[in-house]
Design an enzyme around this catalytic site. Structure first.
Site, mmCIF file in Angstrom:
data_model
loop_
_atom_site.group_PDB
_atom_site.id
_atom_site.type_symbol
_atom_site.label_atom_id
_atom_site.label_comp_id
_atom_site.label_asym_id
_atom_site.label_seq_id
_atom_site.Cartn_x
_atom_site.Cartn_y
_atom_site.Cartn_z
ATOM 1 C CG HIS A 96 -17.060 26.397 -30.109
ATOM 2 N ND1 HIS A 96 -16.886 25.684 -28.946
ATOM 3 C CD2 HIS A 96 -18.376 26.754 -30.147
ATOM 4 C CE1 HIS A 96 -18.024 25.619 -28.295
ATOM 5 N NE2 HIS A 96 -18.955 26.264 -29.000
ATOM 6 C CG ASN A 136 -24.412 10.885 -27.780
ATOM 7 O OD1 ASN A 136 -24.741 9.892 -28.427
ATOM 8 N ND2 ASN A 136 -24.010 10.827 -26.530
ATOM 9 C CG HIS A 149 -17.279 16.220 -28.169
ATOM 10 N ND1 HIS A 149 -18.231 17.204 -28.223
ATOM 11 C CD2 HIS A 149 -17.685 15.370 -27.196
ATOM 12 C CE1 HIS A 149 -19.164 16.965 -27.321
ATOM 13 N NE2 HIS A 149 -18.868 15.854 -26.678
HETATM 14 ZN ZN LIG Z 1 -15.211 24.830 -28.173
#
Ligand SMILES: [Zn+2]
Ligand SMILES: [Zn+2]
Ligand SMILES: [Zn+2]
Length: 338
Positions: A96, A136, A149
């Site tokens: 993350h 972005n 991502h």
């Molecule tokens: Zn995540």
């Protein structure tokens, strides 16, 4: 509701996509829908306990392979079309808190391979005329999920900025017999005041005509129209220069720098785009550590950018920040065990 509405004054499509208002907005870290699904945990977009790089179709797409019929009828001045296309999400990492600026080079090489694969696969579809790879990053540019991502939009038309760049490149080629970006790179490599980071195959620089203070172009030194021409060696060098540039961005103000990244390359409409030279463009929306650059009257109202900085000075700032060279990026990666 989702459709293309023609803007008769700007002569370009506007995509309406009302269903996107309901998308997940900044969930707590424990409920990130892009993390791997934890054993016994809530189901995420990736029903596995680990992954490397993952691509899936956006659940809130602006463009769809089977779009709904338009909500309004076309008129003489404003044609309307179904919003046909494909929107994908690319997860760079299962972690993350990861970022392209800090992840191992091997993983960034895999991301580049995935970009190339998707460019070829999406571009091969008959209704796809342009494959836009972009990212972005940061709440300042409207990011709703912090997991590392990017996105890929497969457009049913060539978007207007790309079309305009292509027209300029074609005209330059017709006039001089040379590629416009090859000429820009030659100028920037000869006068190195605006160079930010130079790899063996890719270079990052602030162009003399930058519209944003820390705007960067990252491009292959050798003329390449699209990712289709990337070799393993290209992707290895791209990973080093990309990581080095983004590490510099984060070192600049000592915090993650928000940015928009977009890849411009040859459309997949079957035309001759040999005068197109692939490049990444980065637009960080900051003027300084604490001041945002807003697109105000002159920019939004007239399409003319005012840059309050000089590219020569901001490039020098970026050269001083973060890793000083590609060798430093490679050495740091070796120290990470990469
Ligand atoms: Zn995540
Ligand atoms: Zn070129
Ligand atoms: Zn461009």
């Amino acid at each position: 509701m989702s459709e293309l509405r023609w803007h008769p004054f700007l002569e370009q499509w506007v995509i309406t996509a009302t269903h996107r208002q309901d998308r997940t907005f900044l969930p707590p870290e424990d409920y990130c829908p892009l993390c791997p699904t934890r054993p016994g945990g809530f189901p995420t977009e990736v029903p596995r306990d680990d992954y490397d790089v993952v691509v899936f179709e956006n659940r809130f797409p602006s463009l769809q392979a089977a779009p709904p019929p338009p909500a309004v009828a076309p008129t003489a001045v404003s044609p309307v079309e179904p919003a046909r296309g494909i929107c994908e999400v690319v997860l760079y990492s299962p972690h993350h808190r990861d970022a392209l600026a800090s992840m191992p080079l091997a993983r960034i090489r895999n991301v580049a391979r995935v970009w190339r694969d998707r460019y070829l696969a999406l571009g091969a579809k008959d209704f796809v005329r342009y494959v836009l790879v972009f990212e972005n990053r940061g709440e300042a540019v409207g990011v709703t999920l912090h997991h590392p991502h990017g996105q890929i939009y497969a457009f049913p038309f060539v978007p207007p900025i790309v079309e305009r760049e292509l027209a300029a490149s074609r005209a330059h080629h017709a006039r001089t017999g040379r590629c416009l970006l090859c000429d820009v790179l030659e100028q920037e490599l000869a006068d190195d005041r605006r160079l930010v980071l130079a790899g063996e195959r890719f270079v990052a620089l602030i162009p003399s005509f930058a519209r944003y203070p820390y705007e960067v172009y990252l491009a292959p030194r050798r003329h390449q129209a699209s990712m289709a021409e990337w070799t393993a060696a290209d992707m290895a060098d791209l990973a080093v220069v990309l990581k080095g540039l983004l590490a510099k961005y984060d070192a600049l103000f000592d915090r993650p720098l928000p940015y928009v990244m977009a890849v411009h390359q040859a459309p997949t409409d079957g035309g001759d785009h040999s005068s197109c030279h692939l490049h990444f463009e980065f637009y960080p929306p900051l003027r300084s550590a604490t001041r945002l650059k807003f697109l105000a009257g002159c920019e939004s109202g007239a399409g003319t950018f005012i840059n309050d900085t000089l590219a020569e000075e901001t490039a020098a700032e970026l050269r001083r920040a973060g890793p000083p060279s590609v060798e430093a990026v490679l050495a740091a990666d070796r120290a990470m065990g990469g």
